[in-house]
Design a protein around this motif. Structure first.
Motif, PDB file in Angstrom:
ATOM      1  N   THR A 129      12.491   3.037 -14.791  1.00  0.00           N
ATOM      2  CA  THR A 129      12.540   3.756 -13.518  1.00  0.00           C
ATOM      3  C   THR A 129      11.416   3.261 -12.621  1.00  0.00           C
ATOM      4  N   TRP A 130      11.776   2.532 -11.580  1.00  0.00           N
ATOM      5  CA  TRP A 130      10.781   1.976 -10.674  1.00  0.00           C
ATOM      6  C   TRP A 130      11.462   1.618  -9.350  1.00  0.00           C
ATOM      7  N   THR A 131      10.652   1.280  -8.359  1.00  0.00           N
ATOM      8  CA  THR A 131      11.162   0.943  -7.030  1.00  0.00           C
ATOM      9  C   THR A 131      10.646  -0.426  -6.611  1.00  0.00           C
ATOM     10  N   GLY A 132      11.532  -1.204  -6.010  1.00  0.00           N
ATOM     11  CA  GLY A 132      11.148  -2.515  -5.484  1.00  0.00           C
ATOM     12  C   GLY A 132      11.241  -2.541  -3.970  1.00  0.00           C
ATOM     13  N   TYR A 133      10.498  -3.436  -3.376  1.00  0.00           N
ATOM     14  CA  TYR A 133      10.466  -3.607  -1.919  1.00  0.00           C
ATOM     15  C   TYR A 133      11.051  -4.987  -1.640  1.00  0.00           C
ATOM     16  N   TYR A 134      12.314  -4.992  -1.206  1.00  0.00           N
ATOM     17  CA  TYR A 134      13.149  -6.191  -1.240  1.00  0.00           C
ATOM     18  C   TYR A 134      13.288  -6.884   0.113  1.00  0.00           C
ATOM     19  N   ASP A 202      13.164  -5.721   7.895  1.00  0.00           N
ATOM     20  CA  ASP A 202      12.739  -6.932   7.191  1.00  0.00           C
ATOM     21  C   ASP A 202      12.575  -6.712   5.697  1.00  0.00           C
ATOM     22  N   VAL A 203      12.321  -5.459   5.303  1.00  0.00           N
ATOM     23  CA  VAL A 203      12.137  -5.110   3.893  1.00  0.00           C
ATOM     24  C   VAL A 203      12.843  -3.789   3.635  1.00  0.00           C
ATOM     25  N   ALA A 204      13.557  -3.706   2.504  1.00  0.00           N
ATOM     26  CA  ALA A 204      14.223  -2.470   2.108  1.00  0.00           C
ATOM     27  C   ALA A 204      13.586  -1.930   0.838  1.00  0.00           C
ATOM     28  N   THR A 205      13.361  -0.632   0.821  1.00  0.00           N
ATOM     29  CA  THR A 205      12.837   0.039  -0.360  1.00  0.00           C
ATOM     30  C   THR A 205      14.024   0.505  -1.192  1.00  0.00           C
TER      31      THR A 205
END
Length: 349
Positions: A129-134, A202-205
Protein backbone atom coordinates in the motif's frame (compact mmCIF):
# COMPACT_ATOMS: atom_id res chain seq x y z
CA UNK A 1 -11.99 13.16 -0.39
CA UNK A 2 -13.01 14.81 -3.65
CA UNK A 3 -12.88 18.51 -4.34
CA UNK A 4 -12.20 20.49 -7.50
CA UNK A 5 -10.01 23.58 -7.31
CA UNK A 6 -6.70 24.96 -8.44
CA UNK A 7 -4.42 26.53 -5.88
CA UNK A 8 -0.90 27.27 -4.84
CA UNK A 9 0.36 25.23 -1.94
CA UNK A 10 0.93 28.12 0.40
CA UNK A 11 -1.86 29.52 2.48
CA UNK A 12 -4.98 27.57 1.56
CA UNK A 13 -4.66 24.59 3.89
CA UNK A 14 -3.31 26.65 6.74
CA UNK A 15 -6.20 29.08 6.45
CA UNK A 16 -8.73 26.26 6.60
CA UNK A 17 -7.13 24.76 9.65
CA UNK A 18 -6.85 28.08 11.43
CA UNK A 19 -10.49 28.74 10.65
CA UNK A 20 -11.32 25.47 12.36
CA UNK A 21 -9.37 26.52 15.41
CA UNK A 22 -11.61 29.55 15.83
CA UNK A 23 -14.52 27.15 16.25
CA UNK A 24 -12.94 25.28 19.13
CA UNK A 25 -14.62 27.21 21.93
CA UNK A 26 -18.09 27.10 20.44
CA UNK A 27 -17.84 23.63 18.89
CA UNK A 28 -16.27 21.59 21.64
CA UNK A 29 -18.24 22.88 24.54
CA UNK A 30 -20.86 20.18 24.50
CA UNK A 31 -20.96 16.66 23.12
CA UNK A 32 -24.04 15.51 21.24
CA UNK A 33 -23.19 11.88 21.83
CA UNK A 34 -26.09 9.89 23.20
CA UNK A 35 -25.89 9.32 26.95
CA UNK A 36 -26.34 5.71 28.03
CA UNK A 37 -27.25 4.09 31.28
CA UNK A 38 -24.31 2.38 32.91
CA UNK A 39 -26.32 -0.77 33.48
CA UNK A 40 -27.52 -1.01 29.89
CA UNK A 41 -24.23 -0.25 28.20
CA UNK A 42 -21.65 -2.19 30.15
CA UNK A 43 -20.68 0.82 32.23
CA UNK A 44 -19.79 2.98 29.19
CA UNK A 45 -20.63 6.67 29.38
CA UNK A 46 -22.21 6.85 25.89
CA UNK A 47 -24.09 4.47 23.62
CA UNK A 48 -23.04 5.71 20.17
CA UNK A 49 -20.30 7.56 18.35
CA UNK A 50 -21.01 9.90 15.44
CA UNK A 51 -18.66 9.70 12.46
CA UNK A 52 -18.20 10.34 8.75
CA UNK A 53 -17.63 7.51 6.30
CA UNK A 54 -16.04 7.13 2.88
CA UNK A 55 -17.77 6.10 -0.33
CA UNK A 56 -16.99 2.54 -1.37
CA UNK A 57 -14.66 1.98 1.58
CA UNK A 58 -14.83 0.44 5.04
CA UNK A 59 -13.22 2.18 8.00
CA UNK A 60 -11.72 0.17 10.85
CA UNK A 61 -14.37 1.36 13.34
CA UNK A 62 -17.02 0.12 10.88
CA UNK A 63 -15.20 -3.19 10.61
CA UNK A 64 -14.92 -3.37 14.40
CA UNK A 65 -18.67 -2.87 14.75
CA UNK A 66 -19.41 -5.54 12.16
CA UNK A 67 -17.06 -8.01 13.87
CA UNK A 68 -18.72 -7.36 17.23
CA UNK A 69 -15.64 -5.82 18.83
CA UNK A 70 -17.25 -2.42 19.39
CA UNK A 71 -20.36 -3.63 21.25
CA UNK A 72 -22.15 -2.28 23.21
CA UNK A 73 -21.05 0.95 21.48
CA UNK A 74 -22.75 1.68 18.18
CA UNK A 75 -21.72 3.94 15.31
CA UNK A 76 -23.95 6.69 13.96
CA UNK A 77 -23.15 7.58 10.36
CA UNK A 78 -23.81 11.25 9.57
CA UNK A 79 -22.42 11.45 6.03
CA UNK A 80 -19.21 11.11 4.02
CA UNK A 81 -16.06 13.11 4.57
CA UNK A 82 -14.46 15.00 1.71
CA UNK A 83 -10.93 14.94 3.14
CA UNK A 84 -8.86 14.17 6.21
CA UNK A 85 -8.55 17.83 7.27
CA UNK A 86 -12.33 18.22 6.96
CA UNK A 87 -12.89 15.04 8.96
CA UNK A 88 -10.86 16.17 11.96
CA UNK A 89 -12.28 19.70 11.77
CA UNK A 90 -15.70 18.09 12.22
CA UNK A 91 -14.43 16.60 15.47
CA UNK A 92 -13.18 20.01 16.60
CA UNK A 93 -16.54 21.65 15.87
CA UNK A 94 -18.43 18.89 17.71
CA UNK A 95 -20.26 17.56 14.66
CA UNK A 96 -18.64 14.13 15.06
CA UNK A 97 -17.04 12.23 17.92
CA UNK A 98 -14.02 10.90 16.04
CA UNK A 99 -12.32 11.51 12.72
CA UNK A 100 -9.07 10.72 10.98
CA UNK A 101 -6.46 12.55 8.96
CA UNK A 102 -2.84 12.60 7.89
CA UNK A 103 -0.58 13.23 10.88
CA UNK A 104 0.89 16.39 9.36
CA UNK A 105 -2.59 17.89 9.09
CA UNK A 106 -3.23 16.90 12.71
CA UNK A 107 -0.02 18.64 13.78
CA UNK A 108 -1.15 21.80 11.99
CA UNK A 109 -4.45 21.74 13.82
CA UNK A 110 -2.70 21.10 17.14
CA UNK A 111 -0.47 24.09 16.42
CA UNK A 112 -3.68 26.11 16.05
CA UNK A 113 -4.52 25.04 19.66
CA UNK A 114 -7.28 22.62 18.72
CA UNK A 115 -8.08 20.44 21.79
CA UNK A 116 -7.72 17.05 20.09
CA UNK A 117 -5.62 13.97 20.78
CA UNK A 118 -4.58 11.31 18.25
CA UNK A 119 -5.39 7.91 19.80
CA UNK A 120 -4.73 5.27 17.12
CA UNK A 121 -3.13 5.03 13.67
CA UNK A 122 -5.42 3.87 10.87
CA UNK A 123 -3.58 4.09 7.53
CA UNK A 124 -0.08 4.23 6.18
CA UNK A 125 2.47 2.88 3.75
CA UNK A 126 3.88 -0.60 3.38
CA UNK A 127 5.15 -2.86 0.60
CA UNK A 128 1.64 -3.34 -0.79
CA UNK A 129 0.00 0.00 0.00
CA UNK A 130 1.74 3.13 -1.24
CA UNK A 131 1.33 6.12 -3.56
CA UNK A 132 3.41 7.16 -6.55
CA UNK A 133 3.77 10.54 -8.23
CA UNK A 134 3.64 9.72 -11.93
CA UNK A 135 4.77 11.43 -15.13
CA UNK A 136 4.24 10.41 -18.74
CA UNK A 137 6.94 8.38 -20.42
CA UNK A 138 8.97 10.86 -22.43
CA UNK A 139 8.18 13.70 -20.04
CA UNK A 140 10.96 16.30 -19.72
CA UNK A 141 10.52 16.07 -15.93
CA UNK A 142 13.43 13.99 -14.66
CA UNK A 143 14.30 15.67 -11.36
CA UNK A 144 12.67 17.75 -8.63
CA UNK A 145 14.06 20.93 -10.16
CA UNK A 146 12.15 20.19 -13.35
CA UNK A 147 8.92 20.60 -11.35
CA UNK A 148 9.39 24.36 -10.97
CA UNK A 149 6.51 25.99 -12.83
CA UNK A 150 4.71 22.66 -13.25
CA UNK A 151 1.38 21.28 -11.96
CA UNK A 152 0.91 18.26 -9.69
CA UNK A 153 -2.54 16.75 -9.11
CA UNK A 154 -3.52 15.86 -5.53
CA UNK A 155 -6.81 14.81 -3.95
CA UNK A 156 -6.91 17.65 -1.40
CA UNK A 157 -4.68 20.35 0.05
CA UNK A 158 -3.12 20.32 3.50
CA UNK A 159 -2.95 16.53 3.71
CA UNK A 160 -0.72 13.53 3.01
CA UNK A 161 0.19 14.25 -0.60
CA UNK A 162 1.06 17.91 -0.15
CA UNK A 163 3.43 17.08 2.70
CA UNK A 164 5.09 14.23 0.79
CA UNK A 165 5.56 16.34 -2.34
CA UNK A 166 7.07 19.24 -0.44
CA UNK A 167 9.33 16.91 1.53
CA UNK A 168 10.59 15.45 -1.76
CA UNK A 169 11.28 18.96 -3.07
CA UNK A 170 13.05 19.93 0.17
CA UNK A 171 15.25 16.84 0.09
CA UNK A 172 16.21 17.57 -3.50
CA UNK A 173 17.53 20.98 -2.51
CA UNK A 174 14.82 23.35 -3.71
CA UNK A 175 14.41 26.59 -1.79
CA UNK A 176 11.07 27.72 -0.34
CA UNK A 177 10.76 30.27 -3.14
CA UNK A 178 11.30 27.56 -5.74
CA UNK A 179 8.85 25.21 -4.04
CA UNK A 180 6.22 27.97 -4.09
CA UNK A 181 6.48 27.86 -7.88
CA UNK A 182 5.26 24.26 -7.95
CA UNK A 183 1.46 24.34 -8.22
CA UNK A 184 -0.79 21.75 -6.62
CA UNK A 185 -4.02 21.18 -8.55
CA UNK A 186 -6.87 19.51 -6.65
CA UNK A 187 -8.30 16.83 -8.95
CA UNK A 188 -10.65 13.93 -8.11
CA UNK A 189 -8.38 10.87 -7.91
CA UNK A 190 -10.62 8.93 -10.32
CA UNK A 191 -9.84 11.44 -13.11
CA UNK A 192 -6.13 12.03 -12.33
CA UNK A 193 -4.85 9.51 -14.90
CA UNK A 194 -7.04 10.97 -17.65
CA UNK A 195 -5.98 14.51 -16.70
CA UNK A 196 -2.31 13.49 -16.89
CA UNK A 197 -2.68 11.80 -20.27
CA UNK A 198 -4.48 14.89 -21.58
CA UNK A 199 -1.42 16.87 -20.40
CA UNK A 200 -3.57 19.21 -18.32
CA UNK A 201 -1.25 18.42 -15.41
CA UNK A 202 2.40 17.38 -15.34
CA UNK A 203 2.31 14.87 -12.47
CA UNK A 204 -0.51 12.64 -11.22
CA UNK A 205 -0.76 11.28 -7.70
CA UNK A 206 -1.87 7.64 -7.99
CA UNK A 207 -2.35 4.88 -5.43
CA UNK A 208 -4.29 1.66 -5.03
CA UNK A 209 -6.62 0.53 -7.80
CA UNK A 210 -6.19 3.81 -9.69
CA UNK A 211 -2.41 3.31 -9.79
CA UNK A 212 -2.71 -0.33 -10.81
CA UNK A 213 -5.16 0.43 -13.62
CA UNK A 214 -3.02 3.31 -14.89
CA UNK A 215 0.07 1.10 -14.95
CA UNK A 216 -1.86 -1.53 -16.93
CA UNK A 217 -2.58 1.14 -19.53
CA UNK A 218 1.15 1.85 -19.76
CA UNK A 219 3.03 4.98 -20.76
CA UNK A 220 3.69 6.35 -17.26
CA UNK A 221 6.34 5.91 -14.57
CA UNK A 222 6.84 7.28 -11.04
CA UNK A 223 9.10 10.24 -10.45
CA UNK A 224 9.09 9.25 -6.77
CA UNK A 225 6.89 7.44 -4.21
CA UNK A 226 5.98 8.07 -0.58
CA UNK A 227 7.57 4.71 0.30
CA UNK A 228 10.83 5.84 -1.34
CA UNK A 229 10.91 8.83 0.99
CA UNK A 230 9.70 7.39 4.28
CA UNK A 231 9.73 3.60 4.05
CA UNK A 232 7.07 1.72 6.02
CA UNK A 233 5.17 4.07 8.34
CA UNK A 234 1.71 4.90 9.67
CA UNK A 235 0.65 8.16 8.09
CA UNK A 236 -2.65 9.08 9.72
CA UNK A 237 -4.49 8.80 13.04
CA UNK A 238 -7.98 8.93 14.47
CA UNK A 239 -8.51 11.77 16.94
CA UNK A 240 -10.85 12.42 19.86
CA UNK A 241 -11.31 15.72 21.64
CA UNK A 242 -9.65 16.08 25.03
CA UNK A 243 -13.07 16.82 26.48
CA UNK A 244 -14.52 13.59 25.10
CA UNK A 245 -11.66 11.58 26.61
CA UNK A 246 -12.05 13.30 29.99
CA UNK A 247 -15.82 12.83 30.10
CA UNK A 248 -15.95 9.38 28.50
CA UNK A 249 -12.72 7.49 29.34
CA UNK A 250 -14.36 4.06 29.20
CA UNK A 251 -15.96 4.75 25.83
CA UNK A 252 -12.68 6.17 24.52
CA UNK A 253 -10.87 3.00 25.60
CA UNK A 254 -13.55 0.79 24.06
CA UNK A 255 -13.33 2.68 20.76
CA UNK A 256 -9.54 2.35 20.56
CA UNK A 257 -9.47 -1.28 21.71
CA UNK A 258 -12.12 -2.31 19.17
CA UNK A 259 -10.46 -0.39 16.33
CA UNK A 260 -7.09 -1.92 17.21
CA UNK A 261 -8.61 -5.41 17.15
CA UNK A 262 -10.18 -4.69 13.75
CA UNK A 263 -6.83 -3.56 12.35
CA UNK A 264 -5.18 -6.76 13.53
CA UNK A 265 -8.06 -8.85 12.16
CA UNK A 266 -7.52 -7.26 8.74
CA UNK A 267 -3.76 -7.71 9.01
CA UNK A 268 -3.86 -11.41 9.94
CA UNK A 269 -6.94 -12.67 8.06
CA UNK A 270 -6.53 -14.04 4.51
CA UNK A 271 -6.95 -11.24 2.00
CA UNK A 272 -9.92 -12.81 0.17
CA UNK A 273 -11.80 -13.14 3.46
CA UNK A 274 -11.12 -9.48 4.32
CA UNK A 275 -12.36 -8.34 0.90
CA UNK A 276 -15.50 -10.49 1.21
CA UNK A 277 -16.23 -9.01 4.63
CA UNK A 278 -15.77 -5.47 3.31
CA UNK A 279 -18.11 -6.18 0.40
CA UNK A 280 -20.74 -7.52 2.80
CA UNK A 281 -20.48 -4.41 4.98
CA UNK A 282 -20.75 -2.05 2.02
CA UNK A 283 -23.71 -3.89 0.51
CA UNK A 284 -25.58 -4.16 3.81
CA UNK A 285 -25.41 -0.49 4.79
CA UNK A 286 -27.62 0.62 1.90
CA UNK A 287 -25.72 3.66 0.63
CA UNK A 288 -25.90 2.66 -3.07
CA UNK A 289 -22.14 2.22 -3.33
CA UNK A 290 -19.94 0.41 -5.85
CA UNK A 291 -17.74 -2.32 -4.36
CA UNK A 292 -15.36 -2.48 -7.34
CA UNK A 293 -12.50 -0.66 -5.63
CA UNK A 294 -12.62 -2.77 -2.48
CA UNK A 295 -11.78 -5.88 -4.54
CA UNK A 296 -8.31 -4.42 -4.98
CA UNK A 297 -7.63 -4.01 -1.26
CA UNK A 298 -4.15 -5.32 -0.46
CA UNK A 299 -3.10 -4.47 3.09
CA UNK A 300 -3.74 -2.21 6.08
CA UNK A 301 -0.64 -0.08 5.56
CA UNK A 302 -0.59 0.43 9.34
CA UNK A 303 2.96 0.07 10.70
CA UNK A 304 2.39 -0.35 14.45
CA UNK A 305 0.62 -3.45 15.75
CA UNK A 306 -3.00 -2.60 16.48
CA UNK A 307 -2.42 0.94 15.23
CA UNK A 308 -0.01 1.90 17.99
CA UNK A 309 1.50 5.29 17.28
CA UNK A 310 5.26 5.90 17.29
CA UNK A 311 6.88 9.21 18.16
CA UNK A 312 8.57 9.38 14.75
CA UNK A 313 5.16 9.45 13.06
CA UNK A 314 4.62 12.89 14.60
CA UNK A 315 8.15 14.21 15.09
CA UNK A 316 8.74 13.92 11.33
CA UNK A 317 5.95 16.41 10.64
CA UNK A 318 6.72 18.69 13.58
CA UNK A 319 10.30 19.00 12.26
CA UNK A 320 8.94 19.57 8.77
CA UNK A 321 6.68 22.42 9.90
CA UNK A 322 9.57 23.98 11.85
CA UNK A 323 11.64 23.84 8.67
CA UNK A 324 8.74 25.43 6.77
CA UNK A 325 8.54 28.23 9.33
CA UNK A 326 4.98 27.29 10.33
CA UNK A 327 6.12 26.26 13.83
CA UNK A 328 8.85 27.57 16.10
CA UNK A 329 11.51 25.22 17.38
CA UNK A 330 10.24 23.62 20.59
CA UNK A 331 6.69 24.92 20.15
CA UNK A 332 5.30 21.39 20.04
CA UNK A 333 6.73 18.33 21.76
CA UNK A 334 5.97 15.27 19.58
CA UNK A 335 5.83 12.99 22.65
CA UNK A 336 2.93 15.03 24.04
CA UNK A 337 0.81 15.16 20.89
CA UNK A 338 -0.65 11.64 20.93
CA UNK A 339 -1.48 8.80 23.31
CA UNK A 340 -1.29 5.00 23.20
CA UNK A 341 -2.92 4.85 26.63
CA UNK A 342 -6.05 3.09 25.41
CA UNK A 343 -4.39 0.70 22.94
CA UNK A 344 -3.94 -2.80 24.36
CA UNK A 345 -1.24 -3.61 21.80
CA UNK A 346 0.92 -0.80 23.15
CA UNK A 347 1.13 -2.78 26.40
CA UNK A 348 1.99 -6.05 24.73
CA UNK A 349 -1.47 -7.59 25.18
Amino acid sequence: MLMIAVSKIAGTAAAALLLASTLVISGCGGSKTTTASAAGQGGLEVSELRYQGSVGAVTYPELAEDLGYLAPLKLKYIGNTISGPQDIQSVVTGDTDFGGAFNGAIVKLLAAKAPITPVIAYYGVDDNTWTGYYVLDGSPIKTARDLIGKKIAVNTLGAHHEFVIKEYLHRQGLTKEEIDQVTLVVVPPVTSEQTLRAQQIDVATLGGILRDKALEHGGIHPLFTDKDLFGVFSAGSYVLTKQFIQQNPKAARKFVEATAQAIEWARTTPRDEVVARYEKIINSRGRKEDTTAIKFWKSTGVAGKGGTISEAEFSTWVDWLVKEGTLKQGELNPKELYTNEFNPYANGK
